[in-house]
Design a protein around this motif. Structure first.
Motif, short mmCIF file in Angstrom:
data_model
loop_
_atom_site.label_atom_id
_atom_site.label_comp_id
_atom_site.label_asym_id
_atom_site.label_seq_id
_atom_site.Cartn_x
_atom_site.Cartn_y
_atom_site.Cartn_z
N SER A 57 49.52 46.16 44.97
CA SER A 57 48.40 45.28 46.40
C SER A 57 47.12 46.18 46.55
O SER A 57 48.02 47.08 46.76
CB SER A 57 48.68 43.50 47.12
N THR A 332 39.30 49.77 44.85
CA THR A 332 40.25 49.49 45.40
C THR A 332 41.21 51.50 45.92
O THR A 332 41.77 51.60 44.78
CB THR A 332 41.04 48.85 44.85
N VAL A 348 43.98 43.08 36.41
CA VAL A 348 43.74 43.22 37.85
C VAL A 348 43.34 41.60 38.58
O VAL A 348 42.14 41.39 37.83
CB VAL A 348 43.09 44.14 38.55
N ARG A 349 43.43 40.99 39.15
CA ARG A 349 42.83 39.85 40.27
C ARG A 349 42.83 40.53 41.19
O ARG A 349 43.09 41.19 41.89
CB ARG A 349 44.37 38.80 40.27
N VAL A 350 41.06 40.04 41.38
CA VAL A 350 40.20 40.38 42.14
C VAL A 350 39.81 38.97 43.58
O VAL A 350 39.97 37.84 42.13
CB VAL A 350 38.80 41.69 41.79
N THR A 370 40.08 33.59 42.50
CA THR A 370 40.12 35.35 42.51
C THR A 370 39.40 35.33 40.66
O THR A 370 39.68 34.14 40.14
CB THR A 370 41.61 35.69 41.69
N ILE A 392 37.79 49.42 39.27
CA ILE A 392 37.80 48.00 38.19
C ILE A 392 36.79 47.44 37.83
O ILE A 392 35.28 47.51 38.64
CB ILE A 392 38.66 47.10 39.27
N VAL A 411 37.46 43.59 49.89
CA VAL A 411 37.91 43.45 48.27
C VAL A 411 39.05 43.05 48.56
O VAL A 411 39.69 44.79 49.29
CB VAL A 411 37.17 43.94 47.05
N GLN A 412 39.79 42.77 48.26
CA GLN A 412 41.68 42.66 47.94
C GLN A 412 41.99 42.38 46.37
O GLN A 412 40.99 41.52 45.91
CB GLN A 412 41.85 41.31 48.97
N THR A 413 42.65 43.11 46.64
CA THR A 413 42.80 43.15 44.82
C THR A 413 44.67 43.22 44.32
O THR A 413 45.38 43.52 45.60
CB THR A 413 42.63 44.48 43.89
#
Length: 450
Positions: A57, A332, A348-350, A370, A392, A411-413
Motif C-alpha cells: 500500500s 505514490t 496497481v489499484r488506485v 478503484t 503510476i 490518492v491511495q494505492t
C-alpha cells in the motif's frame, strides 16, 4: 484441614437436586448458542484458508505523466520594473501570449536607441575590416610587383656582367695586340739603329722608328687602362646584383611587415566586429525580454508578483500556470522494505479522495470505485518523507480514470503481489515478515502450443 477448631465443616449439598437449577440447565436456547459458537469457530477456521492477495500500500497525489505538463512558474530573465499586466488569475493564455511588461532598471541599457547605435558600430567596424582587407591585397600586389622588378633588375645586371666580361676579353685581346705592336716597333727601332750605325739607314728613318716605338708604348698603357676599366665595370656589375637584391629585399620586407601589420589590425577588427555583433544580438534579445510571454497554453493559477512600479530581480517568479492539456498520472510513496517487490509494469489499484470507494485490499475483485494502473517509473533515491516515489500511469486495458480529477488530489494505492491463504497472511503480519516476492515464471520461447 488440621481440625483444631470445634466448628464442624460446612456441608455442601449438591445443587442439582433443586428444581430451579434443573429448569435452567434444560433451556433450549443454551444449546442453540453453543451450536452457533461452534459454527462460528468452524467458519473462522474455513475463512483462514480463503485466498488473500498480498499487496503493498501507498499514498500520494495526482500528478502528470510528463514533466512539461505539470504546473510551472514563469520567471523573468532580466531585472526590471513592472509596468503593465495583461492577464489576471484564472485567465486562459495561449502559447506566446503576453503576460507582463517590464521596463529597464540598469543604467547600461537606458538608451532607447541602443540597438540601432550598436548596429551602426557594427557596420562601421565592418567597413574598417573591408578597408584592411583591401590594404592587405594592395600590399600583396606591391610585393608581387617588387619581386617581378627584382627579377628584371637581376636579369639586367646579369646582362651587364656578360657585357663587362666580353669587354674585358676584348680589351685583353687588344692589349695583346698592342704588346705585339710594341715588340715589333722595338725590333724595328733596334734594327734601324743598327743599320744607321752601319751607315745603311739614314737618321730620319731611325727617328721615325723611335716615334712608332713611343706610340706603341703609349698605346699599351692606354690599353692596359681600358682593360682595368673593363674589369672594374665587371666588378661593379657583380656588386650591383648584390645591391639590387638587398635593396628590393628590404622593400619587400617592408611591404611584408606592412602587410602583417594590416593583417593584425584586420584580425583585431574582426574580433571587435564579432564582439559588437554579439552585443547587438544580446541587446536585441534583451529588448524582447521586456515582454514576459506564456511558454505554453494553460491557465493562470496565481500571480506571484503584484502592483505597478515594483522592481524585480533576474529569475524572479512572476506567475504560475497550469498547462491546458496533460496526461494524468499518480505519484505514490512506498516504504523502503516494500521497494524491492515492485518493478516497472506491475499492476496497481488506485482510488482517489472524494470518489466513492469500497476497498478490500486482499480481495481486489470485490473492491468498488478503484481504477487500474501500471508502474512506469520507480525513484532510486529516497524522498524527504523517508519513502520511495513511484509513478503510476493509467492501465489502458481497464476503465479510464475520472476526468474530474484535479492535479494534487489525494490518492491511495495498492500494488498487487502474490495470492496466499489468510492464515499465512495473519502469520506473516504477526511476525513482521515482508510479503512474498513473486515473479511469474519466464515463458520458454522455444515451446510451441500444439
Amino acid at each position: 484441614m488440621l481440625n483444631i477448631s470445634n466448628n464442624k465443616k460446612a456441608r455442601i449439598e449438591s445443587v442439582e437436586q433443586f428444581s430451579t437449577v434443573k429448569q435452567l440447565a434444560n433451556r433450549p436456547h443454551y444449546k442453540i448458542l453453543n451450536r452457533i459458537i461452534i459454527g462460528l469457530c468452524l467458519l473462522a477456521v474455513l475463512v483462514l484458508f480463503l485466498p488473500w492477495t498480498q499487496n503493498v500500500s501507498g499514498s500520494g497525489a495526482v500528478t502528470t505523466l510528463k514533466p512539461n505538463q505539470r504546473p510551472q512558474t514563469i520567471h523573468t530573465a532580466i531585472a526590471g520594473r513592472i509596468e503593465k499586466w495583461y492577464v489576471k488569475e484564472g485567465d486562459f493564455v495561449e502559447k506566446g501570449d503576453t503576460i507582463l511588461f517590464i521596463s529597464e532598471v540598469k543604467e547600461d541599457y537606458f538608451d532607447p536607441n541602443l540597438v540601432n547605435n550598436t548596429k551602426q558600430q557594427v557596420d562601421a567596424k565592418k567597413s574598417s575590416l573591408e578597408s584592411y582587407d583591401s590594404k592587405v591585397k594592395s600590399l600583396e600586389s606591391q610585393m608581387a610587383a617588387l619581386s617581378n622588378e627584382l627579377t628584371l633588375k637581376i636579369q639586367q645586371a646579369n646582362n651587364k656582367i656578360r657585357q663587362a666580361r666580353l669587354k674585358v676579353k676584348s680589351d685583353s685581346i687588344d692589349l695583346e695586340a698592342v704588346k705585339t705592336q710594341l715588340r715589333i716597333a722595338t725590333t724595328q727601332f733596334d734594327r734601324s739603329t743598327q743599320l744607321n750605325k752601319d751607315g745603311l739607314k739614314p737618321l730620319t728613318d731611325v727617328e721615325e722608328k723611335r716615334l712608332k716605338l713611343q706610340d706603341a708604348q703609349a698605346k699599351i698603357i692606354t690599353q692596359e687602362n681600358k682593360l682595368l676599366t673593363a674589369k672594374n665595370e665587371l666588378i661593379n656589375a657583380r656588386v650591383e646584383i648584390g645591391r639590387l637584391t638587398a635593396e628590393y629585399n628590404e622593400k619587400i620586407a617592408k611591404s611584408s611587415s606592412d602587410k602583417f601589420t594590416a593583417l593584425s589590425s584586420q584580425f583585431d577588427t574582426e574580433a571587435q566586429v564579432s564582439k559588437l555583433e554579439n552585443q547587438y544580438v544580446n541587446y536585441s534579445i534583451r529588448n524582447g525580454m521586456y515582454y514576459i510571454k506564456a511558454p505554453q497554453s494553460g491557465y493562470v493559477n496565481r500571480a506571484l508578483q503584484s502592483g505597478i512600479g515594483e522592481t524585480i530581480k533576474e529569475g524572479t517568479s512572476v506567475v504560475s500556470i497550469m498547462p491546458a492539456s496533460y496526461e494524468i498520472a499518480v505519484e505514490t510513496y512506498v516504504k523502503p522494505i516494500d521497494l524491492p517487490l515492485l518493478k516497472r509494469g506491475d499492476e496497481v489499484r488506485v482510488w482517489f479522495d472524494g470518489w466513492p470507494t469500497i476497498v478490500f485490499s486482499g480481495w481486489p475483485g470485490m473492491s468498488y470505485g478503484t481504477f487500474g494502473g501500471r508502474i512506469v517509473a520507480i525513484e532510486n533515491f529516497i524522498s524527504p518523507n523517508g519513502k520511495y516515489r513511484v509513478l503510476i500511469a493509467p492501465d489502458k486495458n481497464e476503465a479510464s480514470w475520472p476526468k474530474q480529477l484535479s492535479i494534487g488530489a489525494g490518492v491511495q494505492t495498492i500494488a498487487l503481489l502474490d495470492t496466499v491463504p489468510i492464515w499465512f497472511e495473519i502469520w506473516r503480519t504477526l511476525n513482521g515478515f515482508p510479503p512474498n516476492y513473486y515473479q511469474a515464471e519466464p515463458k520458454n520461447e522455444n515451446s510451441k502450443e500444439k
